[in-house]
Write a protein that holds these residues in place. Structure first.
Motif, PDB file in Angstrom:
ATOM      1  N   VAL A   1       0.426  -6.384  -2.982  1.00  0.00           N
ATOM      2  CA  VAL A   1       0.565  -4.926  -3.006  1.00  0.00           C
ATOM      3  C   VAL A   1       0.745  -4.436  -4.438  1.00  0.00           C
ATOM      4  O   VAL A   1       0.164  -3.422  -4.848  1.00  0.00           O
ATOM      5  CB  VAL A   1       1.740  -4.478  -2.114  1.00  0.00           C
ATOM      6  N   ALA A   2       1.522  -5.156  -5.234  1.00  0.00           N
ATOM      7  CA  ALA A   2       1.751  -4.777  -6.634  1.00  0.00           C
ATOM      8  C   ALA A   2       0.441  -4.808  -7.422  1.00  0.00           C
ATOM      9  O   ALA A   2       0.208  -3.947  -8.286  1.00  0.00           O
ATOM     10  CB  ALA A   2       2.772  -5.706  -7.270  1.00  0.00           C
ATOM     11  N   LYS A   3      -0.421  -5.769  -7.135  1.00  0.00           N
ATOM     12  CA  LYS A   3      -1.716  -5.838  -7.810  1.00  0.00           C
ATOM     13  C   LYS A   3      -2.591  -4.645  -7.452  1.00  0.00           C
ATOM     14  O   LYS A   3      -3.321  -4.126  -8.295  1.00  0.00           O
ATOM     15  CB  LYS A   3      -2.438  -7.132  -7.427  1.00  0.00           C
ATOM     16  N   LEU A   4      -2.529  -4.216  -6.198  1.00  0.00           N
ATOM     17  CA  LEU A   4      -3.355  -3.090  -5.771  1.00  0.00           C
ATOM     18  C   LEU A   4      -2.810  -1.764  -6.282  1.00  0.00           C
ATOM     19  O   LEU A   4      -3.562  -0.897  -6.716  1.00  0.00           O
ATOM     20  CB  LEU A   4      -3.454  -3.063  -4.244  1.00  0.00           C
ATOM     21  N   GLY A   5      -1.493  -1.597  -6.170  1.00  0.00           N
ATOM     22  CA  GLY A   5      -0.874  -0.341  -6.601  1.00  0.00           C
ATOM     23  C   GLY A   5      -1.244   0.822  -5.709  1.00  0.00           C
ATOM     24  O   GLY A   5      -1.727   0.648  -4.576  1.00  0.00           O
ATOM     25  N   GLY A   6      -1.057   2.010  -6.202  1.00  0.00           N
ATOM     26  CA  GLY A   6      -1.439   3.216  -5.477  1.00  0.00           C
ATOM     27  C   GLY A   6      -0.796   3.326  -4.115  1.00  0.00           C
ATOM     28  O   GLY A   6       0.403   3.081  -3.942  1.00  0.00           O
ATOM     29  N   SER A   7      -1.609   3.656  -3.123  1.00  0.00           N
ATOM     30  CA  SER A   7      -1.108   3.891  -1.765  1.00  0.00           C
ATOM     31  C   SER A   7      -0.997   2.620  -0.939  1.00  0.00           C
ATOM     32  O   SER A   7      -0.605   2.677   0.229  1.00  0.00           O
ATOM     33  CB  SER A   7      -2.026   4.879  -1.034  1.00  0.00           C
ATOM     34  N   ALA A   8      -1.344   1.478  -1.513  1.00  0.00           N
ATOM     35  CA  ALA A   8      -1.312   0.226  -0.748  1.00  0.00           C
ATOM     36  C   ALA A   8       0.107  -0.105  -0.319  1.00  0.00           C
ATOM     37  O   ALA A   8       1.072   0.159  -1.026  1.00  0.00           O
ATOM     38  CB  ALA A   8      -1.873  -0.918  -1.581  1.00  0.00           C
ATOM     39  N   ARG A   9       0.213  -0.694   0.851  1.00  0.00           N
ATOM     40  CA  ARG A   9       1.503  -1.163   1.332  1.00  0.00           C
ATOM     41  C   ARG A   9       1.288  -2.481   2.068  1.00  0.00           C
ATOM     42  O   ARG A   9       0.148  -2.881   2.310  1.00  0.00           O
ATOM     43  CB  ARG A   9       2.190  -0.141   2.233  1.00  0.00           C
ATOM     44  N   GLY A  10       2.378  -3.155   2.404  1.00  0.00           N
ATOM     45  CA  GLY A  10       2.236  -4.479   2.989  1.00  0.00           C
ATOM     46  C   GLY A  10       3.072  -4.682   4.234  1.00  0.00           C
ATOM     47  O   GLY A  10       4.084  -4.012   4.443  1.00  0.00           O
ATOM     48  N   ARG A  11       2.635  -5.642   5.051  1.00  0.00           N
ATOM     49  CA  ARG A  11       3.369  -6.053   6.239  1.00  0.00           C
ATOM     50  C   ARG A  11       3.372  -7.585   6.295  1.00  0.00           C
ATOM     51  O   ARG A  11       2.330  -8.212   6.501  1.00  0.00           O
ATOM     52  CB  ARG A  11       2.729  -5.506   7.512  1.00  0.00           C
ATOM     53  N   ALA A  12       4.551  -8.156   6.083  1.00  0.00           N
ATOM     54  CA  ALA A  12       4.702  -9.611   6.138  1.00  0.00           C
ATOM     55  C   ALA A  12       4.993 -10.013   7.581  1.00  0.00           C
ATOM     56  O   ALA A  12       6.150 -10.039   8.015  1.00  0.00           O
ATOM     57  CB  ALA A  12       5.819 -10.060   5.210  1.00  0.00           C
ATOM     58  N   ILE A  13       3.932 -10.300   8.311  1.00  0.00           N
ATOM     59  CA  ILE A  13       4.031 -10.641   9.735  1.00  0.00           C
ATOM     60  C   ILE A  13       3.024 -11.741  10.033  1.00  0.00           C
ATOM     61  O   ILE A  13       1.861 -11.653   9.639  1.00  0.00           O
ATOM     62  CB  ILE A  13       3.745  -9.417  10.632  1.00  0.00           C
ATOM     63  N   ASP A  14       3.459 -12.773  10.741  1.00  0.00           N
ATOM     64  CA  ASP A  14       2.566 -13.851  11.171  1.00  0.00           C
ATOM     65  C   ASP A  14       1.781 -13.383  12.391  1.00  0.00           C
ATOM     66  O   ASP A  14       2.336 -13.239  13.478  1.00  0.00           O
ATOM     67  CB  ASP A  14       3.388 -15.108  11.498  1.00  0.00           C
ATOM     68  N   LEU A  15       0.495 -13.157  12.201  1.00  0.00           N
ATOM     69  CA  LEU A  15      -0.331 -12.617  13.278  1.00  0.00           C
ATOM     70  C   LEU A  15      -0.978 -13.698  14.140  1.00  0.00           C
ATOM     71  O   LEU A  15      -1.807 -13.388  15.007  1.00  0.00           O
ATOM     72  CB  LEU A  15      -1.421 -11.713  12.690  1.00  0.00           C
ATOM     73  N   SER A  16      -0.597 -14.945  13.939  1.00  0.00           N
ATOM     74  CA  SER A  16      -1.166 -16.016  14.756  1.00  0.00           C
ATOM     75  C   SER A  16      -0.528 -16.111  16.134  1.00  0.00           C
ATOM     76  O   SER A  16      -0.942 -16.921  16.964  1.00  0.00           O
ATOM     77  CB  SER A  16      -1.033 -17.363  14.041  1.00  0.00           C
ATOM     78  N   THR A  17       0.472 -15.260  16.390  1.00  0.00           N
ATOM     79  CA  THR A  17       1.134 -15.239  17.695  1.00  0.00           C
ATOM     80  C   THR A  17       1.009 -13.857  18.322  1.00  0.00           C
ATOM     81  O   THR A  17       0.857 -12.845  17.619  1.00  0.00           O
ATOM     82  CB  THR A  17       2.625 -15.583  17.575  1.00  0.00           C
ATOM     83  N   ALA A  18       1.097 -13.807  19.638  1.00  0.00           N
ATOM     84  CA  ALA A  18       1.065 -12.526  20.340  1.00  0.00           C
ATOM     85  C   ALA A  18       2.237 -11.651  19.920  1.00  0.00           C
ATOM     86  O   ALA A  18       2.106 -10.427  19.783  1.00  0.00           O
ATOM     87  CB  ALA A  18       1.093 -12.763  21.847  1.00  0.00           C
ATOM     88  N   GLU A  19       3.382 -12.280  19.677  1.00  0.00           N
ATOM     89  CA  GLU A  19       4.572 -11.526  19.264  1.00  0.00           C
ATOM     90  C   GLU A  19       4.362 -10.878  17.905  1.00  0.00           C
ATOM     91  O   GLU A  19       4.797  -9.751  17.659  1.00  0.00           O
ATOM     92  CB  GLU A  19       5.793 -12.451  19.225  1.00  0.00           C
ATOM     93  N   GLY A  20       3.687 -11.586  17.009  1.00  0.00           N
ATOM     94  CA  GLY A  20       3.429 -11.044  15.686  1.00  0.00           C
ATOM     95  C   GLY A  20       2.525  -9.832  15.738  1.00  0.00           C
ATOM     96  O   GLY A  20       2.778  -8.818  15.068  1.00  0.00           O
ATOM     97  N   VAL A  21       1.465  -9.902  16.522  1.00  0.00           N
ATOM     98  CA  VAL A  21       0.551  -8.763  16.644  1.00  0.00           C
ATOM     99  C   VAL A  21       1.264  -7.573  17.280  1.00  0.00           C
ATOM    100  O   VAL A  21       1.086  -6.425  16.860  1.00  0.00           O
ATOM    101  CB  VAL A  21      -0.705  -9.144  17.443  1.00  0.00           C
ATOM    102  N   ALA A  22       2.095  -7.830  18.279  1.00  0.00           N
ATOM    103  CA  ALA A  22       2.853  -6.747  18.919  1.00  0.00           C
ATOM    104  C   ALA A  22       3.795  -6.090  17.926  1.00  0.00           C
ATOM    105  O   ALA A  22       3.951  -4.857  17.917  1.00  0.00           O
ATOM    106  CB  ALA A  22       3.628  -7.292  20.115  1.00  0.00           C
ATOM    107  N   ALA A  23       4.413  -6.903  17.066  1.00  0.00           N
ATOM    108  CA  ALA A  23       5.328  -6.363  16.061  1.00  0.00           C
ATOM    109  C   ALA A  23       4.580  -5.489  15.059  1.00  0.00           C
ATOM    110  O   ALA A  23       5.072  -4.434  14.641  1.00  0.00           O
ATOM    111  CB  ALA A  23       6.046  -7.504  15.339  1.00  0.00           C
TER     112      ALA A  23
END
Length: 258
Positions: free
Chosen positions: A48-70
């Motif tokens: 996100v720091a490299k992109l700057g501007g309006s970029a934002r981040g989400r640290a979530i493991d999407l390999s699980t159904a719970e992660g995608v739901a979160a």
């Protein structure tokens, strides 16, 4: 031709480095509000720091159904979704146990299925959207050294095609992108022994392509930016008549005219 994604929101899964980061960067530079995704907060913050501007981040493991739901809970809607999250692991078929197959299926296929399921209805309700699946030329040209990976990438192509038909008439397009050998951080790591022996990474990459992807027409590794250029175009309003397609950025590795 000018690509303008101002006012569009975009999610790129698995985008802290490699092709995913290059796509996030391309979308960001075209004006989209980009969400970077990865498993660790430190890597997400750095991207996100490299992109700057309006970029934002989400640290979530999407390999699980719970992660995608979160993720869907905190980010309920996107105009553009790029399903880039993926893994690869060279393992001979007779050494690849069920765990290897299941891990590749969950990360390379089901994560994208769940993300698409979460965000496509909202796109349809708005009458506009773009979903991209990052497959691979390995989905057509199954690599003998990692059959499990090739099968997962074939599945991505099939899911994207099916979803494109499912979303017919909604203003939402769904496509898959098939990179060939690409100089990402993961590939650079794979080539590090040859680089340590005195080759440049470009030379080592070209030698790898010659030895293992001899049908390549460009005879070298693609750059992550070359793959990202295709993704940014397909994510844009300019690509409104392209859907259900398996779009190759493979340097001509797949020996086919279609």
């Amino acid at each position: 031709m000018k690509i303008d994604l101002s006012g569009k929101s975009a999610l790129v899964t698995g985008s802290t480095e490699g092709i995913g980061f290059a796509i996030a960067k391309g979308l960001h530079e075209a004006g989209a509000a980009v969400v970077v995704n990865g498993r660790t907060q430190a890597k997400v913050d750095a991207a996100v720091a490299k992109l700057g501007g309006s970029a934002r981040g989400r640290a979530i493991d999407l390999s699980t159904a719970e992660g995608v739901a979160a993720l869907a809970k905190v980010e309920p809607a996107f105009d553009i979704v790029v399903n880039n999250l993926g893994i690869f692991q060279p393992v001979d078929f007779f050494e690849a146990d069920d765990e290897v197959w299941e891990r590749h299926w969950q990360v390379n296929v089901m994560a994208s299925v769940r993300v698409a399921r979460a965000y496509l209805p909202g796109m349809a309700a708005k009458g506009w959207g773009r979903v991209l699946f990052l497959s691979s030329e390995s989905g057509l040209n199954i690599p003998v050294e990692m059959i499990h990976y090739g099968v997962s990438k074939t599945a991505d192509i099939a899911v994207a095609r099916g979803l494109a038909k499912r979303m017919a008439g909604t203003g939402v397009t769904v496509n898959s992108i098939l990179p060939g050998p690409t100089l990402s951080e993961g590939v650079a790591e794979m080539l590090k022994q040859e680089v340590a022996a005195g080759k440049t990474v470009e030379q080592a990459g070209a030698d790898f392509v010659k030895a293992h992807r001899s049908s390549s027409i460009i005879g070298r590794l693609a750059t992550v930016e070359e793959v990202a250029n295709m993704a940014v175009y397909i994510a844009s309003p300019l690509a409104s008549a392209t859907t259900g397609a398996a779009l190759r950025v493979d340097g001509g590795t797949v020996d086919s005219i279609v």
